[in-house]
Design an enzyme around this catalytic site. Structure first.
Site, PDB file in Angstrom:
ATOM      1  N   ASP A 194      10.197 125.387 -71.775  1.00 35.10           N
ATOM      2  CA  ASP A 194       9.432 126.541 -72.456  1.00 35.10           C
ATOM      3  C   ASP A 194      10.237 126.919 -73.760  1.00 35.10           C
ATOM      4  O   ASP A 194       9.755 127.212 -74.872  1.00 35.10           O
ATOM      5  CB  ASP A 194       9.237 127.696 -71.588  1.00 35.10           C
ATOM      6  CG  ASP A 194       8.144 127.548 -70.526  1.00 35.10           C
ATOM      7  OD1 ASP A 194       7.089 127.006 -71.097  1.00 35.10           O
ATOM      8  OD2 ASP A 194       8.044 127.991 -69.496  1.00 35.10           O
ATOM      9  N   GLY A 195      11.494 127.099 -73.510  1.00 36.41           N
ATOM     10  CA  GLY A 195      12.323 127.419 -74.756  1.00 36.41           C
ATOM     11  C   GLY A 195      12.231 126.626 -75.970  1.00 36.41           C
ATOM     12  O   GLY A 195      12.099 126.759 -77.268  1.00 36.41           O
ATOM     13  N   ASN A 220       6.500 134.672 -77.241  1.00 35.71           N
ATOM     14  CA  ASN A 220       6.691 135.182 -76.125  1.00 35.71           C
ATOM     15  C   ASN A 220       7.066 136.799 -75.933  1.00 35.71           C
ATOM     16  O   ASN A 220       6.079 137.525 -75.602  1.00 35.71           O
ATOM     17  CB  ASN A 220       7.944 134.623 -75.160  1.00 35.71           C
ATOM     18  CG  ASN A 220       7.291 133.600 -74.008  1.00 35.71           C
ATOM     19  OD1 ASN A 220       6.216 133.257 -74.076  1.00 35.71           O
ATOM     20  ND2 ASN A 220       8.285 132.983 -73.286  1.00 35.71           N
ATOM     21  N   LEU A 236       6.682 139.585 -66.620  1.00 36.16           N
ATOM     22  CA  LEU A 236       6.475 139.260 -65.529  1.00 36.16           C
ATOM     23  C   LEU A 236       7.662 139.739 -64.362  1.00 36.16           C
ATOM     24  O   LEU A 236       7.393 140.307 -63.314  1.00 36.16           O
ATOM     25  CB  LEU A 236       5.810 138.020 -65.038  1.00 36.16           C
ATOM     26  CG  LEU A 236       5.401 137.602 -63.696  1.00 36.16           C
ATOM     27  CD1 LEU A 236       4.122 138.576 -63.189  1.00 36.16           C
ATOM     28  CD2 LEU A 236       5.009 136.235 -63.628  1.00 36.16           C
ATOM     29  N   SER A 237       8.605 139.227 -64.537  1.00 32.22           N
ATOM     30  CA  SER A 237       9.976 139.386 -63.685  1.00 32.22           C
ATOM     31  C   SER A 237      10.307 140.825 -63.788  1.00 32.22           C
ATOM     32  O   SER A 237      10.975 141.317 -62.573  1.00 32.22           O
ATOM     33  CB  SER A 237      11.332 138.629 -64.026  1.00 32.22           C
ATOM     34  OG  SER A 237      10.795 137.201 -64.180  1.00 32.22           O
ATOM     35  N   ASP A 277      17.289 150.064 -68.669  1.00 33.36           N
ATOM     36  CA  ASP A 277      18.400 149.103 -69.131  1.00 33.36           C
ATOM     37  C   ASP A 277      17.724 148.369 -70.299  1.00 33.36           C
ATOM     38  O   ASP A 277      18.587 147.924 -71.026  1.00 33.36           O
ATOM     39  CB  ASP A 277      18.587 148.196 -67.998  1.00 33.36           C
ATOM     40  CG  ASP A 277      19.348 148.702 -66.765  1.00 33.36           C
ATOM     41  OD1 ASP A 277      19.844 149.769 -67.029  1.00 33.36           O
ATOM     42  OD2 ASP A 277      19.543 147.927 -65.741  1.00 33.36           O
ATOM     43  N   TYR A 321       9.674 137.031 -68.994  1.00 32.06           N
ATOM     44  CA  TYR A 321      10.614 138.030 -68.691  1.00 32.06           C
ATOM     45  C   TYR A 321       9.676 139.298 -67.976  1.00 32.06           C
ATOM     46  O   TYR A 321      10.167 139.858 -66.981  1.00 32.06           O
ATOM     47  CB  TYR A 321      11.443 138.529 -70.013  1.00 32.06           C
ATOM     48  CG  TYR A 321      12.568 139.327 -69.578  1.00 32.06           C
ATOM     49  CD1 TYR A 321      13.099 139.678 -68.065  1.00 32.06           C
ATOM     50  CD2 TYR A 321      13.274 139.545 -70.428  1.00 32.06           C
ATOM     51  CE1 TYR A 321      14.092 140.422 -68.003  1.00 32.06           C
ATOM     52  CE2 TYR A 321      14.538 140.327 -70.143  1.00 32.06           C
ATOM     53  CZ  TYR A 321      14.876 140.972 -69.069  1.00 32.06           C
ATOM     54  OH  TYR A 321      15.885 141.514 -68.703  1.00 32.06           O
TER      55      TYR A 321
END
Length: 283
Positions: free
Chosen positions: A69-70, A141, A186-187, A171, A184
């Site tokens: 993906d990156g 993204n 979603l996580s 954070d 990220y």
């Protein structure tokens, strides 16, 4: 058809699959272009190697990125600037933005024939105000404001169209596109959003409140975020570009003028892909 190949050869078996893709394209009578640093890796193929990367992208018909993906997201930004469609071939782990797996290379005939479809994906821009002028970055993204390794918790103030709407202690904050909603965000507890939509998703990272939830904004919104902290703060774009931010400095997020044209060679629906990828993640 003139096709640029952008492989990430640090990925396992990427060189092998790039060779397979090259041969498939040549058999289909397509021209294969690569940037000159790749010449030593693929010396035996009749590939046209360009010294000017931007000129190569500007003159091609389509781009193929080979990697995870990156890799695909990085290549997609170059394609977006030149308004060229891009196909991602997944040799990474998840490959949410990939349009093809390495066992599906026979479908490249659809690309060369021109009978493919294109998904237009919204990008976001992040503008940082500096004394010597504003700097704008683009992300497919997400854009993440986070603390440094030894920093304390961040205090955020978020404004919508210049009106303060919320304050967070967390954070970090994630500003995501629908494409990035399965990354990220979603996580961190954000929603899965169909990438055909146009919106921005604000997801706090480890918020210090039981009532803090992700928020979805209209794509025409102008969102401003300020973070206060005694030490390091960073803005990270698509997990790659990292920018040091001063405490209290304003970062403005909006829909980018750029968009990515992702090539689709088969008819899998978005939720079918998500289900497959998330099942792979659990396994």
């Amino acid at each position: 058809m003139k096709i640029v190949l952008l492989p990430n050869l640090t990925k396992q078996d990427a060189a092998l699959h790039t060779g397979r893709i090259t041969q498939k394209l040549l058999d289909l009578k397509a021209e294969v272009w690569m940037h000159i640093p790749m010449k030593k890796e693929f010396p035996f193929f009749p590939i046209h190697f360009w010294t000017d990367f931007d000129e190569m992208i500007a003159n091609c018909d389509a781009v193929i990125a080979v990697g995870g993906d990156g890799t695909i997201i990085h290549a997609a930004k170059h394609a977006a600037h030149a308004q060229k469609p891009i196909l991602g071939v997944n040799v990474g782990r998840l490959g949410f933005v990939a349009g093809l797996e390495t066992n599906e290379l026979d479908l490249l005939k659809i690309l060369v024939s021109g009978n493919y479809s294109v998904d237009n994906r919204m990008m976001i821009s992040a503008t940082v105000g500096r004394p010597d002028g504003n700097i704008t970055y683009h992300a497919l993204n997400d854009a993440v404001i986070s603390r440094g390794a030894l920093s304390r918790i961040l205090d955020f103030e978020v404004s919508l169209n210049e009106d303060t709407i919320c304050r967070y202690r967390a954070d970090g904050l994630i500003l995501s596109t629908p494409t990035g909603s399965t990354a990220y965000s979603l996580s961190a507890g954000g929603p899965v959003v169909d990438p055909s939509m146009e919106c921005m998703i604000l997801t706090p990272i480890c918020p210090h409140s039981l009532l803090t939830r992700p928020v979805v904004f209209n794509a025409n919104s102008l969102i401003c975020a300020k973070a206060d902290c005694g030490s390091e703060i960073y803005l990270t774009l698509d997990g790659a570009t990292s920018v040091r931010i001063e405490s209290g400095e304003s970062i403005y997020f909006s829909k980018s003028r750029l968009s990515v044209q992702l090539i689709q060679l088969h008819h899998k629906g978005f939720y079918q892909v998500v289900n497959e990828k998330l099942t792979e993640r659990r396994n």
